[in-house]
Design a protein around this motif. Structure first.
Motif, PDB file in Angstrom:
ATOM      1  N   THR A  97       0.832  -1.205   0.000  1.00  0.00           N
ATOM      2  CA  THR A  97       0.000   0.000   0.000  1.00  0.00           C
ATOM      3  C   THR A  97       0.863   1.250   0.000  1.00  0.00           C
ATOM      4  OG1 THR A  97      -1.828  -1.114   1.146  1.00  0.00           O
ATOM      5  CG2 THR A  97      -1.747   1.286   1.283  1.00  0.00           C
TER       6      THR A  97
ATOM      7  N   VAL B 297      -6.188  -4.547   8.298  1.00  0.00           N
ATOM      8  CA  VAL B 297      -6.714  -3.187   8.252  1.00  0.00           C
ATOM      9  C   VAL B 297      -6.168  -2.469   9.491  1.00  0.00           C
ATOM     10  CG1 VAL B 297      -8.809  -3.810   6.986  1.00  0.00           C
ATOM     11  CG2 VAL B 297      -8.837  -3.796   9.482  1.00  0.00           C
TER      12      VAL B 297
ATOM     13  N   SER C  18      -5.312   2.642   6.479  1.00  0.00           N
ATOM     14  CA  SER C  18      -6.617   2.700   5.805  1.00  0.00           C
ATOM     15  C   SER C  18      -6.690   3.877   4.842  1.00  0.00           C
ATOM     16  CB  SER C  18      -7.741   2.792   6.840  1.00  0.00           C
ATOM     17  OG  SER C  18      -7.804   1.613   7.612  1.00  0.00           O
TER      18      SER C  18
ATOM     19  N   LEU D 288      -9.445  -5.890  -1.171  1.00  0.00           N
ATOM     20  CA  LEU D 288      -9.205  -6.242   0.223  1.00  0.00           C
ATOM     21  C   LEU D 288      -9.822  -7.613   0.481  1.00  0.00           C
ATOM     22  CD1 LEU D 288      -8.147  -5.403   3.025  1.00  0.00           C
ATOM     23  CD2 LEU D 288     -10.361  -4.309   3.446  1.00  0.00           C
TER      24      LEU D 288
END
Length: 397
Positions: A206, A227, A312, A324
């Motif tokens: 990410t 998460v 997030s 996800l």
């Protein structure tokens, strides 16, 4: 015996209506009565008659005895990495002396995507061995690059240096591995890339996606069972969990068996493929348990919060398609719940899996990843013609 059975027996044996009574039935339960001859009758009534009774086999017949030559129990033998990948890479960046990255690679075919996979804390690149193989079954042109994070697997850092597992460092490492792989394989340009990260790896991919360093080569990224909210909550009990793990094992097979018995990994094939890379033979350790953990997870505690804070928001803001995969909807925090309702990413839940979704359910995970790639594959997009081109062709707009 039911009335229907007695009627069938009378007709079969040629007895009169009152010549067959319950008293004539066989009372010895350790004998199995001879079955009637098969009647070639496709009618439903014939099949119904033959299935009305239940035959109880006697113990001395051993109908359920194990066939000779069948091995008792499951196999715990290691499955080598060569089963899943075509080669392993040792990559040394010039700007980072003493560092040698290790990764497993199966090259993509013509115009095929490259799935770049980053494991979680304490794991290795072989965590994605089985699922990577399943991805190629569904998408034969796909390539798989599965890396060993620094401090894990066979990636080597300078001796005597402090372990640096800051998120910025790991993100830069992953970008370097991709660029070094391109140079090593003499690719003219990077293939379309799908980043896939599990747990800590999800935070790393990410972050790399958010930086934009991969440019237009990045198609999409997928995060597996992590998460921000639930990860931060779980950190409170991480040391307690680590204290319950055995410090070592008598053999690799014992290590594999522990992962399966405790349901840490719920798929035996995955455990046989990935667990051996988590252990190393330490001759100076307890002779009864010489196989020790390769990565000291407790020593990574100073970096835990750095990995997940702001995850997030970064996940939602990064460019490219987003997927996800979770083991339960309870893991969604408020920010991701709102984002999911707004359609900002795709969500899939596998409630029957544990934390290692990709190892517990490699086939289903691979199907999700292949479908995810196909939804984001730019080569299949057909764009409408430009207005200027239509006007140049003399067409009315």
């Amino acid at each position: 015996m039911s009335e229907l059975q007695r009627a069938w027996a009378r007709s079969k044996l040629g007895l009169p209506g009152d010549g067959f009574h319950e008293a004539n039935e066989e009372e010895e339960h350790d004998q199995v009565a001879e079955l009637p001859e098969h009647v070639d009758d496709d009618s439903s009534s014939a099949s119904s008659v033959s299935s009305t009774g239940t035959i109880i086999p006697s113990p001395n017949q051993k109908l359920f005895a194990r066939p000779q030559g069948v091995t008792r129990g499951r196999s715990l033998e290691q499955i080598p990495w060569t089963t899943y990948f075509e080669r392993e890479l040792y990559l040394s960046p010039e700007e980072k002396p003493g560092v040698t990255y290790h990764a497993y690679l199966t090259s993509p075919g013509a115009k095929g995507p490259l799935f770049v996979m980053h494991h979680g804390a304490g794991s290795s690149g072989l965590s994605f061995a089985v699922v990577g193989s399943e991805v190629r079954k569904g998408l034969p042109a796909a390539g798989v690059l599965s890396v060993d994070c620094r401090g894990h697997g066979s990636t080597v850092c300078p001796e005597g240096s402090d372990l640096d597992l800051r998120l910025d460092t790991l993100s830069a490492d992953l970008n370097s591995i991709i660029e070094l792989t391109k140079a090593e394989m003499h690719w003219q340009e990077l293939p379309p890339i799908v980043l896939v990260g599990h747990s800590l790896g999800g935070a790393v991919v990410t972050d790399l996606a958010k930086t934009g360093k991969l440019g237009t080569s990045l198609l999409a990224y997928a995060v597996l069972d992590v998460v921000e909210g639930s990860a931060m909550d779980a950190l409170q009990s991480m040391q307690t969990y680590l204290s319950t793990r055995p410090g070592g094992f008598a053999s690799l097979q014992d290590g594999i068996d522990w992962h399966i018995r405790t349901r840490t990994i719920r798929n035996a094939v995955s455990a046989r493929s990935s667990v051996p890379a988590l252990l190393v033979l330490d001759e100076a350790a307890d002779a009864a348990r010489p196989w020790r953990w390769r990565t000291n997870l407790a020593a990574t505690q100073p970096f835990w919060e750095d990995w997940f804070v702001g995850l997030s928001k970064k996940f939602l803001e990064g460019r490219g398609g987003k997927l996800l995969l979770l083991a339960g909807t309870d893991r969604l925090d408020t920010e991701l719940t709102i984002g999911q309702m707004q359609g900002k990413y795709a969500l899939q839940v596998f409630p029957e899996a544990g934390h290692f979704i990709h190892e517990d359910l490699p086939e289903r995970t691979a199907i999700s990843l292949v479908d995810f790639y196909r939804r984001n594959d730019r080569s299949t997009l057909v764009l409408p013609p430009k207005v200027s081109d239509l006007l140049a062709q003399g067409k009315k707009v």
